[in-house]
Design an enzyme around this catalytic site. Structure first.
Site, PDB file in Angstrom:
ATOM      1  N   ARG A   1       7.848 -14.191   3.078  1.00 15.20           N
ATOM      2  CA  ARG A   1       8.164 -14.305   4.509  1.00 15.20           C
ATOM      3  C   ARG A   1       7.001 -15.006   5.205  1.00 15.20           C
ATOM      4  O   ARG A   1       5.949 -15.186   4.603  1.00 15.20           O
ATOM      5  CB  ARG A   1       8.316 -12.906   5.112  1.00 15.20           C
ATOM      6  CG  ARG A   1       7.027 -12.085   4.947  1.00 15.20           C
ATOM      7  CD  ARG A   1       6.975 -10.805   5.748  1.00 15.20           C
ATOM      8  NE  ARG A   1       5.656 -10.204   5.658  1.00 15.20           N
ATOM      9  CZ  ARG A   1       5.259  -9.358   4.720  1.00 15.20           C
ATOM     10  NH1 ARG A   1       6.079  -9.002   3.748  1.00 15.20           N
ATOM     11  NH2 ARG A   1       4.031  -8.879   4.731  1.00 15.20           N
TER      12      ARG A   1
ATOM     13  N   GLY B   1       0.797  -1.233   0.000  1.00 14.99           N
ATOM     14  CA  GLY B   1       0.000   0.000   0.000  1.00 14.99           C
ATOM     15  C   GLY B   1       0.825   1.276   0.000  1.00 14.99           C
ATOM     16  O   GLY B   1       0.290   2.369  -0.115  1.00 14.99           O
TER      17      GLY B   1
ATOM     18  N   GLU C   1      -0.749 -12.708  -2.836  1.00 13.85           N
ATOM     19  CA  GLU C   1      -1.865 -11.809  -2.542  1.00 13.85           C
ATOM     20  C   GLU C   1      -2.649 -11.528  -3.816  1.00 13.85           C
ATOM     21  O   GLU C   1      -2.070 -11.136  -4.830  1.00 13.85           O
ATOM     22  CB  GLU C   1      -1.305 -10.501  -1.965  1.00 13.85           C
ATOM     23  CG  GLU C   1      -2.357  -9.449  -1.697  1.00 13.85           C
ATOM     24  CD  GLU C   1      -1.770  -8.096  -1.279  1.00 13.85           C
ATOM     25  OE1 GLU C   1      -0.661  -8.067  -0.695  1.00 13.85           O
ATOM     26  OE2 GLU C   1      -2.410  -7.080  -1.556  1.00 13.85           O
TER      27      GLU C   1
END
Ligand code: MV4
Length: 455
Positions: free
Chosen positions: A294, A165, A275
């Site tokens: 991660r 973001g 994502e």
């Protein structure tokens, strides 16, 4: 298996990794800054090494200190946790040079996924759906305008070096483009030392769905299903759940398959997350946006529905062990929810609040799990993120999990500083949340008015 692992992190994740080490019979060394001397991780680990003063730049982000801690204590592996140095290819390279295994995906994967424009190209080549947009960074405003005309407004400008973001700007009309491009690019340059921008069609109120991946060094890759992380505020996730509510099994399968395709294409191993954004207007359309290389904060949600220990698996995979389970051995049972309890005053625009914990009585009982580094008398340092605890609830159904979480939030006592517990209770009471109608605009549109009334 490793002999001794350096845990280059703090807070709840350092505690979580120490616990995994204990269960695996691997010795643990935790690094700590001067502000974390009295932390739970320091108490639970077999050894602890101070790596510098409170500011992260001089401790948790200080690569020479972290590496020295690993070599001095004789560690043969390093677990970076999340945040800090978790996706730092330089650290992973130095680790290799000094004979310490970096517990994370291969360097080429970290590297190509950290550049978001490259990540898009790699996924497009793998046949994973990406949001319509530009393939190469935009060299100037003219090219940006032409791209926006082709894509169709509204569009979103994103920094190639950004992610999570940061460095994004929505452009709704042609006359806004030149200004937005200049400002966004300058901001990206200042923030990341890299002003390269690319462009995508802007999706209104998308859902954030991510797929958990596991891969071994022998080429086997499986997925552990998805998590819905749509409930975020200013890109800070506040509640995550699995499975994603109101998602057709066809779309769920298609998303997972796309993630596996992407991971195989890159010869991915260790743990990571793909994502995706789901179109707010068309639930069956999904697009890859980023990959996280991660372990993530919300990994326990997946642990509760799969019964697998992701940290233990992450360590075994880094040690070269083979995945002993096939995709069809992964069984998904029930529903899990996580609330991130943060030290922020949710009634005052989420202002971070330091302070000392007075009474701490975590929730418990059937289907409840708490991951936390907090104890009565613990002083929350102001130098780091505000996460105090993760409350998790599992149920046979979403309704049961929501009910258990509501009970957990009611039971919990954490005094001495404001926390998000009252806010989370309100989210859980919301009829749209109860119906599983979640999207990335939910907290701003449905919870903000409540906050305005309360203040
Ligand atoms: C978008 C988007 C709308 N359209 N991309 C924000 C974090 C980053 N991972 C991707 N993000 C977004 N990308 C297009 N083309 C809206 C967001 C977004 C968002 C995404 C996930 C969760 C919360 C969000 C909040 C605001 C914007």
């Amino acid at each position: 298996m490793f002999n001794k692992i350096l845990i280059a992190n703090r807070g709840e994740i350092a505690v979580r990794i120490v616990r995994a080490c204990h269960e695996l019979g691997v010795r643990s060394v935790v690094t700590y800054s001067e502000a974390d001397r009295d932390s739970l991780a320091v108490r639970l680990a077999d050894e602890a090494v101070c790596i510098g003063p409170a500011p992260s730049a001089r401790s948790y982000l200080n690569i020479p200190s972290v590496i020295s801690a690993a070599t001095i204590t004789g560690c043969d592996a390093l677990h970076p946790g999340y945040g800090f140095l978790a996706e730092n290819t330089y650290l992973s390279e130095i680790c290799e040079r000094v004979g310490v295994t970096f517990i994370g995906p291969p360097r080429n994967v970290i590297e190509s996924m950290s550049d978001k424009a490259t990540a898009r190209r790699v996924m497009r080549d793998a046949g994973v759906p990406i949001i319509p947009g530009t393939e190469d960074p935009l060299p100037n405003v003219e090219r940006a305008s032409r791209a926006a005309r082709d894509i169709g407004y509204p569009v979103i400008l994103k920094a190639a070096a950004g992610g999570g973001g940061r460095g994004m700007r929505v452009v709704r009309a042609p006359e806004e483009l030149a200004g937005a491009f200049a400002v966004a690019s300058a901001e990206a340059d200042a923030a990341f030392g890299d002003g390269r921008m690319y462009m995508e069609k802007f999706l209104e109120r998308p859902r954030h769905i991510e797929v958990q991946m596991l891969g071994d060094k022998h080429g086997r890759i499986i997925h552990l299903g998805e998590r819905d992380c749509s409930l975020q505020r200013r890109h800070q996730k506040l509640l995550e759940e699995s499975p994603a509510p109101n998602l057709s099994s066809r779309t769920r399968d298609a998303i997972a398959k796309a993630a596996v395709r992407g991971a195989k294409h890159m010869r991915f191993h260790n743990v990571g997350t793909f994502e995706f954004l789901l179109d707010g207007t068309d639930r069956d359309r999904f697009y890859f946006v980023e990959m996280n290389t991660r372990i993530q904060v919300e990994h326990p949600v997946t642990e509760l529905v799969t019964g697998l220990d992701l940290i233990k698996w992450q360590i075994r995979l880094a040690a070269g062990e083979a995945l002993t389970l096939d995709q069809r051995d992964v069984r998904f049972t029930g529903h899990a929810i996580e609330c991130r309890i943060i030290a922020e005053d949710t009634e005052r625009d989420f202002m971070p609040t330091g302070g000392t914990v007075d009474v701490y009585l975590p929730p418990g009982g059937p289907g409840v799990r708490v991951d936390s580094h907090v104890y009565a008398g613990y002083t929350v340092p102001t130098h780091y993120d505000s996460l105090l605890a993760k409350f998790l609830a599992w149920g046979q159904t979403r309704e049961e999990a929501v009910g258990r979480m509501a009970r957990a939030l009611d039971e919990a006592v954490l005094t001495g500083l404001p926390t998000s517990i009252p806010f989370h209770r309100r989210v859980l009471q919301d009829p749209e949340f109860r119906a599983g109608e979640v999207h990335t605009g939910f907290l701003e549109s449905r919870m903000q008015p409540v906050l305005a009334e309360a203040s």
